[in-house]
Design an enzyme around this catalytic site. Sequence first.
Site, PDB file in Angstrom:
ATOM      1  CG  ASN A 101     -45.471  29.628 120.585  1.00 41.56           C
ATOM      2  OD1 ASN A 101     -45.982  30.725 120.698  1.00 41.56           O
ATOM      3  ND2 ASN A 101     -45.117  28.902 121.618  1.00 41.56           N
ATOM      4  CG  HIS A 106     -43.223  32.177 123.546  1.00 40.06           C
ATOM      5  ND1 HIS A 106     -43.494  30.840 123.415  1.00 40.06           N
ATOM      6  CD2 HIS A 106     -41.880  32.304 123.458  1.00 40.06           C
ATOM      7  CE1 HIS A 106     -42.370  30.171 123.262  1.00 40.06           C
ATOM      8  NE2 HIS A 106     -41.368  31.041 123.276  1.00 40.06           N
ATOM      9  CD  GLU A 136     -49.334  21.733 120.714  1.00 37.32           C
ATOM     10  OE1 GLU A 136     -48.856  20.817 120.058  1.00 37.32           O
ATOM     11  OE2 GLU A 136     -48.768  22.209 121.705  1.00 37.32           O
ATOM     12  NE  ARG A 156     -72.171  23.889 116.761  1.00 38.06           N
ATOM     13  CZ  ARG A 156     -73.332  23.545 117.278  1.00 38.06           C
ATOM     14  NH1 ARG A 156     -74.415  24.194 116.953  1.00 38.06           N
ATOM     15  NH2 ARG A 156     -73.423  22.552 118.119  1.00 38.06           N
TER      16      ARG A 156
END
Length: 166
Positions: A101, A106, A136, A156
Amino acid sequence: LGIFSIVIPGGFLVGFSYIVFLHGWWVPVATPLIGLTLSALIVPHYKNYELSRIASVDGLTQIANRRHFDEQYEILWDGLKHSEKPISIIICDVDYFKLYNDSYGHQAGDKCLYQVAQAISKAIRSTDLVARYGGEEFIIVLTDLDINKAEQIAERIVSKIGNYIF
């Protein structure tokens, strides 16, 4: 409030049409009155639906938010507790997200989180729940799966996220 949103404008429409009719004009009243009534009945329901959606979906990632997760998890837990079916929880954290970030900005970070959320959503079953748990962090609830199948879904998810180039 709903009844007044029909009665007052409807009364005005009928009264105005009657006055115009007395002066020799014919103004159809039924069609606009039906439209007014239906819109007065439908708009509040649509607004409630939109408010419900806004309250339960994370605006950035377009998946469930923490509030929705907390509500749904209670319901899932109670249902599975009585049936004694398994439940699996996967918690995902985007490693080095702050560095990403700070390096790319951003907007790139927001796009990254969106793509991660979409990759997770594509990797799970439609009956599973995925939510943004924190900044996050994502949480996935898998119901009625044994540990091996839950591990396969986790793999997966990692594979789908790995297919994105950030």
